[in-house]
Design an enzyme around this catalytic site. Structure first.
Site, mmCIF file in Angstrom:
data_model
loop_
_atom_site.group_PDB
_atom_site.id
_atom_site.type_symbol
_atom_site.label_atom_id
_atom_site.label_comp_id
_atom_site.label_asym_id
_atom_site.label_seq_id
_atom_site.Cartn_x
_atom_site.Cartn_y
_atom_site.Cartn_z
ATOM 1 N N CYS A 79 0.832 -1.212 0.000
ATOM 2 C CA CYS A 79 0.000 0.000 0.000
ATOM 3 C C CYS A 79 0.874 1.272 0.000
ATOM 4 O O CYS A 79 1.504 1.565 -1.008
ATOM 5 C CB CYS A 79 -0.982 -0.059 1.162
ATOM 6 N N HIS A 171 -3.165 -5.401 1.770
ATOM 7 C CA HIS A 171 -2.500 -5.615 3.064
ATOM 8 C C HIS A 171 -2.592 -7.071 3.526
ATOM 9 O O HIS A 171 -3.457 -7.388 4.354
ATOM 10 C CB HIS A 171 -3.194 -4.766 4.134
ATOM 11 N N GLU A 173 -0.886 -8.420 5.682
ATOM 12 C CA GLU A 173 -0.610 -8.462 7.130
ATOM 13 C C GLU A 173 -1.872 -8.237 7.965
ATOM 14 O O GLU A 173 -1.858 -8.438 9.170
ATOM 15 C CB GLU A 173 0.482 -7.433 7.487
HETATM 16 N N1 LIG Z 1 -3.446 1.907 3.614
HETATM 17 C C1 LIG Z 1 -2.540 2.672 3.061
HETATM 18 O O1 LIG Z 1 -1.324 2.424 3.156
HETATM 19 C C2 LIG Z 1 -3.064 3.894 2.364
HETATM 20 C C3 LIG Z 1 -2.031 4.637 1.568
HETATM 21 C C4 LIG Z 1 -2.349 6.116 1.592
HETATM 22 N N2 LIG Z 1 -3.589 6.379 0.920
HETATM 23 C C5 LIG Z 1 -1.205 6.906 0.955
HETATM 24 O O2 LIG Z 1 -1.411 7.512 -0.040
HETATM 25 O O3 LIG Z 1 -0.122 6.931 1.475
#
Ligand SMILES: NC(=O)CC[C@H](N)C(=O)O
Length: 191
Positions: A79, A171, A173
């Site tokens: 992410c 994710h 995790e």
């Molecule tokens: N769950 C997440 O890691 C979201 C990422 C977040 N929207 C970002 O731009 O950093």
């Protein structure tokens, strides 16, 4: 037994630490560049990429980390971690580590589909369905030929691998499925 570092400046690092330990490996929280000398791989967790990018600079980890990754240190970004790895971000924003040949769109699912869970088969990673948790997730809008596309959801690329680098929009995790953590441990064997 492998020793995996998890960048612990901000975000969901504890869940990765627990997951790595649960499959029998050592996991340490990374907050200093010296700690990068002594690990078999590093995970960049979810969180807020803008904050994490700034902290990487403030804690003087950024340049050392870029060098290590360019020299083959296995890295997995989930992410926000995927956003950190990208060479290019969609829009006006400056990219962070600029090590992976992908172009990433932040918060790509917009507000309506802010967070969702999917369960799908990811060929080449596992022969059973894997749960995927997306939270204000990015996806990949462009990748060079050197990048292996591991998985797309609704034609949006959400998992890729380029040599020693792995990136997922979702994710693992935050689930009880250890497939991706095991896949990453395997990446540390081959390199
Ligand atoms: N769950 C997440 O890691 C979201 C990422 C977040 N929207 C970002 O731009 O950093």
């Amino acid at each position: 037994m492998k020793k995996i570092g998890v960048l612990a400046l901000q975000g969901a690092f504890e869940e990765h630490i627990n997951m790595i330990k649960s499959i029998g490996h050592e996991a340490i929280e990374i907050r200093k560049s010296e700690q990068l000398d002594d690990i078999d791989g590093i995970i960049l967790p979810g969180g807020e990429s803008t904050a994490m990018g700034k902290l990487l600079d403030d804690f003087k980890i950024k340049e050392v980390l870029i060098n290590k990754i360019n020299n083959g240190l296995p890295v997995w970004g989930t992410c926000a971690g995927m956003i950190l790895l990208a060479k290019e971000l969609d829009g006006d924003e400056d990219a962070h580590l600029k090590v992976m040949d992908i172009k990433v769109r932040r918060n790509a699912y917009g507000s309506q589909l802010d967070s969702f869970i999917n369960k799908e088969l990811i060929k080449g990673v596992s022969d059973k369905e894997i749960p995927m948790v997306f939270i204000r997730a990015p996806y990949i809008v462009g990748a060079s030929e050197d990048v292996d596309l591991l998985h797309s959801v609704d034609n949006n690329i959400v998992a890729v691998r380029q040599k020693n680098m792995l990136a997922t929009s979702f994710h693992p995790e935050l689930t009880d499925d250890t497939t991706f953590h095991e896949y990453f441990i395997n990446m540390t064997n081959r390199i």
